[in-house]
Motif scaffolding. Structure first.
Motif, PDB file in Angstrom:
ATOM      1  N   GLU A  27      53.311  39.843 -20.414  1.00  0.00           N
ATOM      2  CA  GLU A  27      53.115  38.930 -21.231  1.00  0.00           C
ATOM      3  C   GLU A  27      52.366  37.987 -20.607  1.00  0.00           C
ATOM      4  N   TRP A  28      52.461  37.884 -18.993  1.00  0.00           N
ATOM      5  CA  TRP A  28      51.899  36.725 -18.163  1.00  0.00           C
ATOM      6  C   TRP A  28      51.662  37.822 -16.938  1.00  0.00           C
ATOM      7  N   PRO A  29      50.595  37.469 -16.087  1.00  0.00           N
ATOM      8  CA  PRO A  29      50.291  38.270 -15.071  1.00  0.00           C
ATOM      9  C   PRO A  29      51.661  38.517 -14.024  1.00  0.00           C
ATOM     10  N   VAL A  30      51.403  39.387 -13.220  1.00  0.00           N
ATOM     11  CA  VAL A  30      52.791  39.853 -12.550  1.00  0.00           C
ATOM     12  C   VAL A  30      52.161  40.200 -11.090  1.00  0.00           C
ATOM     13  N   ALA A  39      58.931  41.397  -3.140  1.00  0.00           N
ATOM     14  CA  ALA A  39      59.302  40.526  -4.229  1.00  0.00           C
ATOM     15  C   ALA A  39      58.181  40.758  -5.335  1.00  0.00           C
ATOM     16  N   PHE A  40      58.613  40.436  -6.672  1.00  0.00           N
ATOM     17  CA  PHE A  40      57.921  40.470  -7.813  1.00  0.00           C
ATOM     18  C   PHE A  40      57.855  38.804  -8.038  1.00  0.00           C
ATOM     19  N   LYS A  75      63.250  41.858  -4.279  1.00  0.00           N
ATOM     20  CA  LYS A  75      63.212  43.314  -4.571  1.00  0.00           C
ATOM     21  C   LYS A  75      64.823  43.738  -4.335  1.00  0.00           C
ATOM     22  N   GLN A  76      65.495  42.962  -3.520  1.00  0.00           N
ATOM     23  CA  GLN A  76      66.978  43.218  -3.271  1.00  0.00           C
ATOM     24  C   GLN A  76      67.580  43.382  -4.695  1.00  0.00           C
ATOM     25  N   ILE A  77      66.861  42.732  -5.570  1.00  0.00           N
ATOM     26  CA  ILE A  77      67.696  42.411  -6.795  1.00  0.00           C
ATOM     27  C   ILE A  77      67.210  43.544  -7.895  1.00  0.00           C
ATOM     28  N   LEU A  78      65.793  43.387  -7.888  1.00  0.00           N
ATOM     29  CA  LEU A  78      64.869  44.582  -8.830  1.00  0.00           C
ATOM     30  C   LEU A  78      63.749  45.067  -7.900  1.00  0.00           C
TER      31      LEU A  78
END
Length: 305
Positions: free
Chosen positions: A215-218, A224-225, A288-291
């Motif tokens: 939906e928005w740029p990533v 990290a994201f 990134k430790q979460i996702l």
């Protein structure tokens, strides 16, 4: 295959009627030669922003047609390298930037860039951290290259640098990617309306993820994201970025919304990219430790077309 797009091929609007400057296949390497954001109109410190042709501001080199990129896909852009030239431009302009009302005199500062260092004043030297200000794709309506939105555009986010992967939603066939507005260095906020503006070139690799337009740029970095949201109203952009971050945590981790909301307060950083463009850009950082899986993030914020 390596493709080069020269800076004379550029656009000033991301719109539905763009004509490709070059063609690439997924996996190709592409080099974009870029002007600085002033299109070379400022060459010395007596050249002021108020005297330039604003119709030529923020040129973005391209656009690049990527084969197999269709509406609803994600265009993936890996930033392999950014080379900046040896002259940087900084400006202060009456009425522009966060404190524009306090600027008494328009001013231009020409900075020499040498040995990966910017010489701002005789006794002030700053290490360079090259980044891309404008990166975007064709949109369903015309949006100036100086404005950020869902298609990308003038995101002015310092994390858009060497080693970053950018995911952009595809709205028109081929994506039609354009890049410009390089900065030798920029701090969060870009509070004085411009960073250290430079010309140069960017090397990227392009790929396509079918049916995963966000939906928005990533952005994806090594740790990290980032979800980038832009709006005229900072509060609206903050709320939208926060809402998306919580939605991503809920969906990707299969937890309740309330648990995701609490978790976000522990691990999600809400940061400011820039406060000076027609739309302000906020980013939500998810470690990134979460996702760790980008496909889960893209699925959780999949755009509807």
């Amino acid at each position: 295959m390596v493709i080069r797009i020269t800076r004379d091929k550029h656009i000033f609007k991301f719109g539905p009627k763009l004509k490709p400057a070059a063609y690439a296949s997924p996996g190709d390497i592409v080099i974009f030669e870029t002007y600085d954001c002033f299109a070379g109109q400022i060459k010395k410190e007596t050249d002021l922003v108020t005297h330039i042709d604003f119709s030529r501001v923020n040129p973005a080199t391209g656009p690049l047609y990527v084969k197999n990129a269709e509406r609803g896909d994600a265009l993936v852009v890996d930033i392999l390298d950014i080379k900046v030239n040896d002259i940087g431009i900084c400006v202060a302009v009456k009425g522009a930037g966060v404190l524009g009302d306090k600027v008494k005199n328009d001013k231009t500062r020409i900075c020499k860039i040498e040995n990966k260092t910017i010489k701002f004043l005789e006794n002030i030297e700053i290490p360079i951290r090259p980044m891309i200000g404008v990166i975007g794709v064709a949109y369903d309506e015309e949006i100036p290259t100086g404005t950020p939105y869902k298609h990308g555009g003038n995101l002015d986010t310092k994390e858009i640098t060497i080693g970053t992967r950018v995911f952009l939603p595809v709205f028109r066939e081929g994506g039609l990617l354009a890049i410009g507005d390089l900065h030798a260095v920029q701090a969060d906020g870009e509070i004085c309306v411009a960073a250290c503006e430079v010309s140069g070139e960017v090397m990227v690799k392009v790929q396509v993820l079918k049916g995963l337009a966000p939906e928005w740029p990533v952005l994806e970095t090594n740790d990290a994201f980032y979800i980038l949201v832009s709006d005229e109203n900072v509060e609206k952009a903050l709320r939208e970025a926060t809402d998306l971050a919580v939605k991503i945590l809920q969906s990707s981790l299969n937890i309740s919304w309330e648990d995701a909301y609490m978790l976000a307060s522990l691990v999600v950083d809400i940061q400011i990219s820039q406060l000076v463009d027609p739309k302000k850009t906020i980013r939500a950082r998810i470690p990134k430790q979460i996702l760790k899986d980008s496909s889960k993030i893209l699925s959780a914020m999949k755009a509807s077309f």
